[in-house]
Design an enzyme around this catalytic site. Structure first.
Site, PDB file in Angstrom:
ATOM      1  CD1 TRP A   1      50.826  38.654  33.597  1.00 24.75           C
ATOM      2  CD2 TRP A   1      52.875  39.311  32.978  1.00 24.75           C
ATOM      3  NE1 TRP A   1      50.707  39.901  33.027  1.00 24.75           N
ATOM      4  CE2 TRP A   1      51.951  40.323  32.629  1.00 24.75           C
ATOM      5  CE3 TRP A   1      54.223  39.506  32.670  1.00 24.75           C
ATOM      6  CZ2 TRP A   1      52.330  41.523  32.006  1.00 24.75           C
ATOM      7  CZ3 TRP A   1      54.615  40.695  32.055  1.00 24.75           C
ATOM      8  CH2 TRP A   1      53.664  41.676  31.733  1.00 24.75           C
ATOM      9  CG  ASN A   2      55.131  41.959  36.811  1.00 31.18           C
ATOM     10  OD1 ASN A   2      54.643  41.238  37.684  1.00 31.18           O
ATOM     11  ND2 ASN A   2      55.168  43.276  36.927  1.00 31.18           N
TER      12      ASN A   2
ATOM     13  CE  LYS B   1      44.456  31.920  38.350  1.00 30.02           C
ATOM     14  NZ  LYS B   1      45.689  32.390  37.654  1.00 30.02           N
ATOM     15  N   PRO B   2      48.627  31.466  40.901  1.00 31.52           N
ATOM     16  CG  PRO B   2      50.027  29.782  40.025  1.00 31.52           C
ATOM     17  CD  PRO B   2      48.799  29.989  40.870  1.00 31.52           C
ATOM     18  CB  ALA B   3      50.134  35.138  36.325  1.00 35.18           C
TER      19      ALA B   3
ATOM     20  N   GLY C   1      48.719  43.139  40.821  1.00 36.82           N
ATOM     21  CA  GLY C   1      48.260  43.136  39.427  1.00 36.82           C
ATOM     22  C   GLY C   1      47.668  44.488  39.069  1.00 36.82           C
ATOM     23  CB  SER C   2      45.560  45.518  36.257  1.00 41.71           C
ATOM     24  OG  SER C   2      44.339  44.836  36.466  1.00 41.71           O
TER      25      SER C   2
ATOM     26  CD  GLU D   1      52.940  45.930  43.672  1.00 40.42           C
ATOM     27  OE1 GLU D   1      52.683  46.703  42.714  1.00 40.42           O
ATOM     28  OE2 GLU D   1      53.691  44.951  43.580  1.00 40.42           O
TER      29      GLU D   1
ATOM     30  CB  CYS E   1      53.884  47.915  39.320  1.00 41.76           C
ATOM     31  SG  CYS E   1      53.003  46.424  38.989  1.00 41.76           S
TER      32      CYS E   1
ATOM     33  CD  GLU F   1      51.300  49.923  35.308  1.00 41.20           C
ATOM     34  OE1 GLU F   1      50.187  49.373  35.200  1.00 41.20           O
ATOM     35  OE2 GLU F   1      52.102  49.627  36.184  1.00 41.20           O
TER      36      GLU F   1
ATOM     37  CD  GLU G   1      53.211  42.235  48.612  1.00 41.39           C
ATOM     38  OE1 GLU G   1      53.879  42.466  47.589  1.00 41.39           O
ATOM     39  OE2 GLU G   1      52.292  41.408  48.634  1.00 41.39           O
TER      40      GLU G   1
HETATM   41  C1  SIN Z   1      56.093  44.849  40.435  1.00 38.25           C
HETATM   42  O1  SIN Z   1      56.331  45.346  39.374  1.00 38.25           O
HETATM   43  O2  SIN Z   1      54.939  44.537  40.727  1.00 38.25           O
HETATM   44  C2  SIN Z   1      57.155  44.538  41.475  1.00 38.25           C
HETATM   45  C3  SIN Z   1      58.451  45.176  41.217  1.00 38.25           C
HETATM   46  C4  SIN Z   1      59.468  44.934  42.306  1.00 38.25           C
HETATM   47  O3  SIN Z   1      59.232  44.195  43.267  1.00 38.25           O
HETATM   48  O4  SIN Z   1      60.540  45.527  42.213  1.00 38.25           O
END
Ligand code: SIN
Length: 493
Positions: free
Chosen positions: A160-161, A184-186, A238-239, A260, A294, A391, A468
């Protein structure tokens, strides 16, 4: 429907799932509410799919695979190029959808649309360059070839972020190589994903090449995506906790994965740093998306000789940060995503206070109420605090004091995570030593922002694996096949 979703192109707002090129309600007709983090209101209800719909989406992707893979790279690239153009043309509407469902300031949402579109543009250009190899022969009368072939059906489970960029970052290279996808989106942010699918359809992506399954409960959908034998790769952002679960589920099918996961980024400021630049870097890294990335600076290590000056300069710079709903002009920090997120931030700040941390700015929920949290500065942070190991995912900057280079490298690496790390120094020798010593997939030297489609993004340790962006990201979606071509008669002995 909320006024926040008053769009120029109203067709971008979809509430049904996208399976096999058709917009469909959930089998049982159920839907779930997408909420505005800014005020808690319901934006729309979206199809609440389950295992049966997911299975049909996988079958659709599998069915579409051979024809899509049979196109030339150039032909696939042309579709991707049209998708990129459409995303760019609709940047404003896409950004509005994102701000409404995710909460981030409109300027950041526009930035994310451009960032995400970059992955599509890159893939459009690269589709015709997924080169294999011709290896010098190891035997007379034979030739050694290496082919790169599409993996098949890819499942993408996205967070979702970054509701848009994390989708294009996975889909675009997968489509470029000839794979097809189920996304599958958040559950908090399905609308950005669905809007991207509208534009993919307009760009001429064939039915079934990209499917979107929306669901309130991610568990059954995730289990099907990881368990179904037709899925050949699972790409998840995600987590770490959920990543481990998906990894266990995918193990039986020996599926390829890219994960990731969580981070605990150290941000190191050495005595010789350019102080104003380092402050600017922390602001960019720490407060992007209200601290919910993240790669946000999680532990800010400042060398003793510059500590007081740095803390004062950062505190002053933070006074200019404006908190509020993302669609209000000049806002820097939007709401957090949900109750669980704000409670976690509160708990970490309370723990830091109890353990002797000095709160010199913020430190509480914002007067706006709801999911808004004040930009917070904590001085005197140390390793026994929870925020040193977890985190934060909120607008909280914690400053740790350190003595020398060896000490800070040990502290920075003392974590199970290894996604991003940052440091500021003017000493060239130190820049190389520290960049090489930090256990992270990404190291930014004298820079607070590094994300781009042209470089590989990904972690080490429990921050996951796979990359990625760039050609490394494309390689994640191919099988490497070695072909030994023998029987070449008539070669001189
Ligand atoms: C993330 O927080 O998962 C991605 C951050 C980014 O692509 O800069």
């Amino acid at each position: 429907m909320s006024a926040a979703l008053d769009l120029q192109d109203k067709d971008l707002l979809r509430t049904e799932a996208f399976i096999g090129g058709a917009w469909v309600a959930a089998d049982k007709g159920k839907s779930f509410a997408v909420l505005s983090p800014a005020n808690g209101s319901e934006l729309v209800g979206v199809a609440d799919c389950g295992v049966a719909e997911t299975r049909r989406a996988i079958e659709a992707a599998d069915g579409a695979g051979p024809a899509w893979a049979a196109l030339t790279g150039k032909e696939r690239g042309q579709v991707l190029r049209r998708w990129f153009d459409l995303i760019t043309q609709h940047q404003e509407d896409l950004a509005r959808i994102m701000t409404a469902e995710q909460g981030k300031p409109l300027a950041e949402a526009r930035g994310e649309i451009a960032y995400g579109a970059g992955f599509v543009e890159w893939a459009a250009e690269e589709a015709k360059r997924v080169y294999g190899d011709v290896v010098p022969p190891f035997r007379k009368g034979a030739r050694t070839l290496v082919l790169k072939q599409p993996l098949g059906v890819v499942a993408a489970i996205t967070p979702w972020n970054f509701p848009s960029a994390m989708i294009t970052r996975k889909c675009a290279p997968a489509l470029a190589t000839g794979c097809t996808l189920v996304i599958k989106p958040a559950e908090q942010t399905p609308l950005s994903a669905l809007a991207l699918a509208v534009l993919a359809e307009r760009a001429g992506l064939p039915p079934g090449a990209l499917n979107i399954v929306t669901a309130h409960d991610p568990a059954p959908v995730g289990a099907e995506l990881t368990g179904n034998p037709r899925v050949r790769k699972v790409s998840f952002t995600g987590s770490t906790e959920v990543g481990k679960l998906l990894m266990r589920q995918a193990a039986d099918g020996v599926k390829k994965m890219s994960l990731e996961l969580g981070g605990n980024a150290p941000f190191i400021v050495f005595d010789d740093a350019d102080l104003p630049r380092a402050v600017e870097g922390v602001l960019a890294s720490k407060f992007r998306n209200a601290g919910q990335t993240c790669v946000c600076a999680n532990r800010i290590y400042v060398q003793a000789g510059i500590y007081d000056a740095f803390a004062a300069a950062l505190g002053k710079a933070m006074q200019a940060l404006k908190t509020g709903p993302g669609d209000v002009p000049d806002v820097h920090i939007g709401p957090l995503i949900d109750d669980a997120a704000i409670r976690k931030v509160e708990t970490l700040v309370e723990d830091a206070k109890k353990q002797g941390g000095k709160v010199t700015a913020g430190g509480a929920r914002h007067a706006l109420g709801g999911l808004f949290y004040e930009p917070t500065l904590i001085e005197g942070a140390h390793g026994a605090m929870r925020l040193a190991h977890e985190e934060i995912f909120g607008p909280v900057a914690a400053l740790f004091r350190f003595g020398d280079e060896a000490e800070v490298i040990a502290l920075a690496n003392d974590t199970e995570y290894g996604l991003a790390a940052y440091f500021y120094t003017r000493d060239l020798g130190r820049a190389f030593r520290v960049a090489e010593a930090l256990e992270a997939g990404i190291v930014a030297v004298n820079e607070g922002v590094f994300s781009t489609e042209t470089a590989p993004f990904g972690g080490v340790k429990q921050s996951g694996f796979g990359r990625e962006g760039s050609h490394y990201g494309t390689d994640e979606f191919v099988n490497v096949k070695y072909v030994l071509m023998g029987g070449i008669d008539g070669e001189p002995a």
